[in-house]
Design a protein around this motif. Structure first.
Motif, PDB file in Angstrom:
ATOM      1  N   ILE A 195     -33.619   8.577  -8.873  1.00 25.99           N
ATOM      2  CA  ILE A 195     -32.893   7.295  -8.878  1.00 25.99           C
ATOM      3  C   ILE A 195     -31.522   7.403  -9.553  1.00 25.99           C
ATOM      4  O   ILE A 195     -30.537   6.867  -9.048  1.00 25.99           O
ATOM      5  N   SER A 196     -31.450   8.121 -10.674  1.00 29.65           N
ATOM      6  CA  SER A 196     -30.148   8.178 -11.358  1.00 29.65           C
ATOM      7  C   SER A 196     -29.125   8.938 -10.509  1.00 29.65           C
ATOM      8  O   SER A 196     -27.929   8.646 -10.570  1.00 29.65           O
ATOM      9  N   THR A 197     -29.584   9.879  -9.714  1.00 31.65           N
ATOM     10  CA  THR A 197     -28.666  10.593  -8.818  1.00 31.65           C
ATOM     11  C   THR A 197     -28.166   9.627  -7.736  1.00 31.65           C
ATOM     12  O   THR A 197     -26.981   9.617  -7.385  1.00 31.65           O
ATOM     13  N   ILE A 198     -29.058   8.793  -7.236  1.00 33.00           N
ATOM     14  CA  ILE A 198     -28.665   7.801  -6.211  1.00 33.00           C
ATOM     15  C   ILE A 198     -27.627   6.841  -6.814  1.00 33.00           C
ATOM     16  O   ILE A 198     -26.611   6.521  -6.184  1.00 33.00           O
ATOM     17  N   GLN A 199     -27.875   6.426  -8.059  1.00 28.80           N
ATOM     18  CA  GLN A 199     -26.914   5.505  -8.714  1.00 28.80           C
ATOM     19  C   GLN A 199     -25.554   6.167  -8.896  1.00 28.80           C
ATOM     20  O   GLN A 199     -24.511   5.537  -8.690  1.00 28.80           O
ATOM     21  N   ALA A 200     -25.570   7.449  -9.256  1.00 34.89           N
ATOM     22  CA  ALA A 200     -24.302   8.172  -9.435  1.00 34.89           C
ATOM     23  C   ALA A 200     -23.544   8.240  -8.106  1.00 34.89           C
ATOM     24  O   ALA A 200     -22.319   8.082  -8.065  1.00 34.89           O
ATOM     25  N   ILE A 201     -24.283   8.455  -7.018  1.00 33.26           N
ATOM     26  CA  ILE A 201     -23.647   8.530  -5.687  1.00 33.26           C
ATOM     27  C   ILE A 201     -22.951   7.197  -5.381  1.00 33.26           C
ATOM     28  O   ILE A 201     -21.789   7.166  -4.963  1.00 33.26           O
TER      29      ILE A 201
END
Ligand SMILES: N[C@@H]1[C@@H](O)[C@H](O)[C@@H](COP(=O)(O)O)O[C@@H]1O
Length: 417
Positions: A155-161
């Motif tokens: 999820i945090s990678t998706i948010q960073a994207i």
């Protein structure tokens, strides 16, 4: 199901359906079955059936697949990187920022080092939570973002994207699942072609991520004229040399682990000390031990270790040295001798020729530090399998099975249709 077959649940958390795979004694898949609906999460292993630790077998099988996976990715590179090439051809990329968590962060660290040292391309790796105030300092025109997530569910990678895209950056998503949320959230998806890996502690997916990132960087640099054919061929020949040595290296790692199994497995704490490219590979080694044996394992850059961490030296401490840079060998011997004299259990693993360490596990290497993850990391992967088996632990069984959903770190995978 006839008596020669066994029924395996691959330990994956599935919300709506459960996939059962019937395999024969050679581990060949005979039939897939989907069962629904299923409300609770279950984790079964072969141990639960009293038939030996099939999860350890599975992890071993995945890690042994690595040389074939690496060779396939290398061979297919001209087709594999077409999506990336199409999108970024003619862009003046000056810098790459790689973002990922866990093993994907470790793969990003290795790739950032490779981009800088081998390709002369400015690069940095960050975990999503540490991006902080970085994005406004970067130029979206000349900075490329690589979001790395094997599952495509972090999820945090998706948010960073989302954050980077909102600020006008172009984001390439590297995942092993093109239908994953990470793949869908990016401007372009780049496949990590490692195949399925239904075991929590990743092996082939992590090293395939490293190789895919290495090759993607090389592709970008060659289409933009930074990397000439000759240099590309030289680097690829190093990869091939390292991959060719892997089966023999795997056999040596198994022998080494078996010969030292008790001493290695019964340690309460692991300190991994490495230098250069070895440090990022050692971070992944530490994560593997921690994920499978559920004991603290931490990796330190060699010189950093000397600045205070040395207070750890005591009987009962297990040090795993991974010397990489010949300039440090003598200095590292000194530390090894000092630790042994003060009661530590030391082991040395290296693919550097003539390291001069006594009792080292010597592996074959390419002669280039960039191939560390295809060489010394094998020892940590194999120890994770054999050590967890020795301790009677299921290497795929999370200590807290509901942790990801409780802490909301992973997106829910779309149901299988
Ligand atoms: N315990 C797992 C790690 O093993 C994994 O490396 C990380 C990132 O996963 P992904 O690469 O799928 O984003 O997630 C979890 O934290």
């Amino acid at each position: 199901m006839d008596s020669a077959c066994k029924l395996v649940y691959h330990g994956k958390r599935v919300e709506k359906k459960i996939k059962l795979i019937i395999i024969n004694e050679k581990n060949e898949s005979l039939k897939n079955i989907h069962i629904k609906p299923l409300k609770q999460t279950i984790h079964l292993s072969a141990m639960d059936y009293g038939r030996g630790n099939l999860m350890a077998e599975k992890m071993l099988q995945y890690l042994e697949e690595q040389p074939a996976v690496w060779n396939r990715i290398l061979e297919n590179r001209s087709q594999l990187f077409q999506p990336l090439e199409k999108k970024f051809f003619e862009r003046k990329i000056k810098r790459v920022v790689l973002v990922g968590s866990g093993s994907s962060y470790n793969a990003s660290l290795l790739a950032a080092q490779f981009y800088q040292e081998m390709l002369g391309l400015e690069a940095q790796a960050e975990v999503p939570a540490r991006i902080g105030t970085l994005p406004p300092l970067l130029d979206p025109e000349t900075t490329l973002i690589f979001a790395v997530s094997q599952s495509g569910l972090s999820i945090s990678t998706i948010q960073a994207i989302h954050l980077f895209r909102k600020l006008g950056f172009t984001v390439a998503g590297f995942t092993a699942d093109e239908s994953s949320p990470v793949a869908g959230a990016c401007d372009v998806h780049q496949l990590i072609d490692c195949g399925d890996e239904f075991i929590g502690p990743k092996t082939k997916g992590m090293t395939a991520s490293v190789l895919t990132l290495y090759l993607a960087g090389m592709r970008l640099c060659s289409v933009t004229g930074r990397l000439n054919c000759e240099k590309e061929a030289t680097v690829c020949s190093k990869f091939l040399r390292s991959f060719a040595a892997a089966p023999q290296n795997i056999a040596r790692c198994k022998e080494f682990c078996k010969a030292n199994l008790r001493n290695l497995s019964e340690q309460p704490f692991y300190t991994i000390i490495s230098d250069g490219t070895g440090y990022a590979a050692a971070c992944e080694g530490a994560l593997k031990i921690l994920e499978t044996l559920c004991v603290p394992a931490y990796s330190y850059e060699f010189e950093e270790y000397l600045h205070g961490i040395n207070n750890l030296i005591a009987p009962g401490i297990c040090n795993l040295f991974v010397p990489v840079n010949p300039a440090n060998f003598q200095w590292m011997w000194k530390l090894d001798d000092y630790c042994r004299a003060n009661g530590c259990s030391d082991f040395v693993i290296t693919s550097a020729p003539d390291s001069g360490f006594t009792n080292a596990l010597e592996l074959e290497g390419s002669g280039c530090a960039c191939t560390q993850p295809f060489e010394t990391l094998l020892l940590f992967q194999i120890f994770s399998v054999l050590g967890s088996e020795y301790k009677g632990m299921n290497c795929d069984k999370s200590k807290f099975p509901n942790f990801c959903s409780l802490m909301e770190t992973k997106a829910v995978r779309r149901p299988v249709h």
